[in-house]
Design an enzyme around this catalytic site. Sequence first.
Site, short mmCIF file in Angstrom:
data_model
loop_
_atom_site.label_atom_id
_atom_site.label_comp_id
_atom_site.label_asym_id
_atom_site.label_seq_id
_atom_site.Cartn_x
_atom_site.Cartn_y
_atom_site.Cartn_z
N ARG A 1 52.42 37.35 63.76
CA ARG A 1 52.13 35.70 63.06
C ARG A 1 50.47 35.74 63.06
NH1 ARG A 1 55.98 34.59 66.87
NH2 ARG A 1 57.64 33.91 65.80
N LYS B 1 41.75 35.69 50.42
CA LYS B 1 42.84 35.97 49.89
C LYS B 1 43.43 37.40 50.16
CE LYS B 1 42.49 32.92 46.00
NZ LYS B 1 42.38 32.84 44.46
N GLU C 1 32.53 41.35 37.62
CA GLU C 1 32.48 40.28 38.28
C GLU C 1 30.90 39.74 38.85
OE1 GLU C 1 35.02 38.67 39.13
OE2 GLU C 1 36.52 39.96 38.80
N LYS D 1 30.08 33.29 46.39
CA LYS D 1 31.37 33.11 46.80
C LYS D 1 31.58 32.45 48.03
CE LYS D 1 35.89 35.26 46.93
NZ LYS D 1 36.97 36.06 46.43
N GLU E 1 41.91 26.93 47.27
CA GLU E 1 41.75 26.59 46.02
C GLU E 1 42.56 25.42 45.30
OE1 GLU E 1 42.24 30.33 43.85
OE2 GLU E 1 42.57 29.12 41.97
N ARG F 1 37.47 26.06 44.01
CA ARG F 1 37.54 27.57 43.84
C ARG F 1 37.98 28.25 42.76
NH1 ARG F 1 39.50 31.33 48.94
NH2 ARG F 1 39.21 33.35 47.99
N ASN G 1 37.52 31.97 38.78
CA ASN G 1 38.38 32.46 37.84
C ASN G 1 37.97 32.55 36.29
OD1 ASN G 1 40.54 33.26 39.78
ND2 ASN G 1 41.18 31.29 39.82
N HIS H 1 39.12 34.97 33.73
CA HIS H 1 40.39 35.32 34.11
C HIS H 1 41.66 35.16 33.46
CE1 HIS H 1 37.56 36.93 37.14
NE2 HIS H 1 38.46 37.56 38.13
N HIS I 1 43.65 38.34 32.51
CA HIS I 1 44.99 38.68 33.32
C HIS I 1 45.99 38.65 32.21
CE1 HIS I 1 44.11 36.40 37.18
NE2 HIS I 1 43.79 37.77 37.36
N HIS J 1 40.48 45.93 36.12
CA HIS J 1 40.60 44.33 36.12
C HIS J 1 39.26 43.89 35.54
CE1 HIS J 1 41.08 40.61 37.58
NE2 HIS J 1 39.90 40.53 38.38
P1 NAD Z 1 40.98 49.96 44.15
O1 NAD Z 1 41.23 49.23 45.57
O2 NAD Z 1 42.32 50.43 43.53
O3 NAD Z 1 39.81 51.12 44.14
C1 NAD Z 1 39.62 51.90 42.99
C2 NAD Z 1 39.56 53.14 43.14
O4 NAD Z 1 38.45 53.60 43.80
C3 NAD Z 1 40.86 53.91 43.97
O5 NAD Z 1 41.32 55.06 43.51
C4 NAD Z 1 40.23 54.34 45.49
O6 NAD Z 1 40.58 55.24 46.01
C5 NAD Z 1 38.52 54.52 44.74
N1 NAD Z 1 37.69 54.27 45.81
C6 NAD Z 1 37.49 53.21 46.52
N2 NAD Z 1 36.24 53.30 47.13
C7 NAD Z 1 35.81 54.58 46.70
C8 NAD Z 1 34.25 54.99 47.02
N3 NAD Z 1 33.54 54.37 47.67
N4 NAD Z 1 34.13 56.02 46.48
C9 NAD Z 1 35.14 56.79 45.70
N5 NAD Z 1 36.34 56.27 45.41
C10 NAD Z 1 36.56 55.07 45.99
O7 NAD Z 1 40.64 48.66 43.00
P2 NAD Z 1 39.56 47.58 43.16
O8 NAD Z 1 39.08 47.38 41.88
O9 NAD Z 1 38.71 47.81 44.59
O10 NAD Z 1 40.54 46.46 43.73
C11 NAD Z 1 41.59 46.08 42.70
C12 NAD Z 1 42.47 45.07 43.44
O11 NAD Z 1 41.73 43.98 44.14
C13 NAD Z 1 43.76 44.58 42.86
O12 NAD Z 1 44.82 44.55 43.53
C14 NAD Z 1 43.25 42.86 42.68
O13 NAD Z 1 44.40 42.12 42.70
C15 NAD Z 1 42.49 42.83 44.20
N6 NAD Z 1 41.54 41.65 44.00
C16 NAD Z 1 41.90 40.71 45.10
C17 NAD Z 1 40.86 39.78 45.22
C18 NAD Z 1 40.88 38.76 46.49
O14 NAD Z 1 40.29 37.75 46.33
N7 NAD Z 1 41.60 39.18 47.38
C19 NAD Z 1 39.90 39.56 44.11
C20 NAD Z 1 39.91 40.37 43.10
C21 NAD Z 1 40.64 41.49 42.98
N1 GLY Z 2 39.13 36.34 43.37
C1 GLY Z 2 39.33 34.82 43.17
C2 GLY Z 2 39.34 34.05 44.49
O1 GLY Z 2 39.03 34.81 45.48
O2 GLY Z 2 39.65 33.07 44.71
#
Ligand code: NAD
Ligand code: GLY
Length: 362
Positions: A122, A144, A186, A229, A239, A243, A247, A250, A254, A267
């Site tokens: 939990r 998130k 971003e 942020k 949100e 918040r 977006n 986005h 999206h 993305h």
């Molecule tokens: P990712 O986590 O897939 O990383 C991208 C690639 O880079 C991967 O292949 C990883 O292995 C590699 N990598 C990571 N760090 C590295 C480093 N220092 N050196 C070499 N390679 C490295 O992609 P991302 O763009 O970081 O994240 C995308 C995800 O984030 C999506 O699932 C999206 O939905 C999510 N997201 C979440 C939020 C939130 O608020 N929680 C906001 C935006 C995006």
């Molecule tokens: N990436 C959008 C949020 O965190 O609300």
Amino acid sequence: MASILTVQLGDRSYPIHIGPDLLASLGDLCKGQGLGPSCLLVTDESVDALYGDRCEQSLRAAGFRSTRAVLPPGESTKSMASLARLFDAAVTGGLERSSFIVALGGGVIGDLAGFAAATYLRGIRLVQIPTTLLAMVDSAVGGKTGINLPQGKNLVGSFHQPSLVLADLSTLRSLPPREGAAGLAEVVKYGVIADPEIWNWLEAAGDAATVLSDEALLGKLVRRSCEIKADVVRQDEREGGLRAILNFGHTFGHALEQVTGYTRYLHGEAVSLGMLYAARVSMRLTGFSGDDTRRMERLLRALQLPVEFPDLPWAELRTAMGRDKKSTSGAVRFVLAERPGVVRFGCPVEDAVLEEVWHGCR
Ligand code: NAD
Ligand code: GLY
């Protein structure tokens, strides 16, 4: 030198450490947050090969009992199957209510491991170590967490704030340039929604390669992005309203990702086009200037982000926008810019305007 800022959320406030060579301090910083005594370090294979041992050594040197779960890289890891693997590793590793999870990687690992921490027993505590620029400026901050279902992205999740965020700028040296540029989209967004000075910093650097190789500049950009942020999340953690400004770009972004099957654009690349589309809608509805739209386009182009719109059927894009979970039934709601640094959220935009802007983009 590391800089520290705090996400102010009452008794759930937490620090974000930003600076070079921070991984060696991981164990001591976890101790400083009163975490422990055992943890599960979650990462992907690519990041593990680069930084896994360094993190685990630091945790063990500080006296933590640590086990590691290493998953394949890529968006498909943000799944129910991976979540089940993490629960299994947590039980096998003897994690208790007082234990914590460390998410080492990009947004995929941060969202997945964050959701495991939100739900195991939990809810246990969480440390985010973002290693992509996108994760440093966006996904590791704000709480998130979640996974994808076969039916769609981020359909299951929870708000679960970390206890500590460690943004080690040195990890960005190994990041592929395309991933770095995607994170910069971003950063450009924060310039639109809150602080136009960010655009000046990026323009002065000139291009993506220069920005991504300048650690001092990266530190300034990551810190300013996290400050913005953190301030938004402090005011609207779940949100309910404000918040939504995070977006900007986005809604269309999206839709573009969905229509192209999540294979054509990263993305941040889709957000680049989404911001240009939102800027053009803004020109029609808020008086955002053509000069600022052209300036945004020049900046995104210089940062090696896409600015040319693809040839796609409007009907598919429009349907995908309608399904955006941030829109209410009827009109699609947009975040629109008035000028760099000032935006409005929840703006209903009529179909005719959306379609005319799309045809104008092409
Ligand atoms: P990712 O986590 O897939 O990383 C991208 C690639 O880079 C991967 O292949 C990883 O292995 C590699 N990598 C990571 N760090 C590295 C480093 N220092 N050196 C070499 N390679 C490295 O992609 P991302 O763009 O970081 O994240 C995308 C995800 O984030 C999506 O699932 C999206 O939905 C999510 N997201 C979440 C939020 C939130 O608020 N929680 C906001 C935006 C995006
Ligand atoms: N990436 C959008 C949020 O965190 O609300």
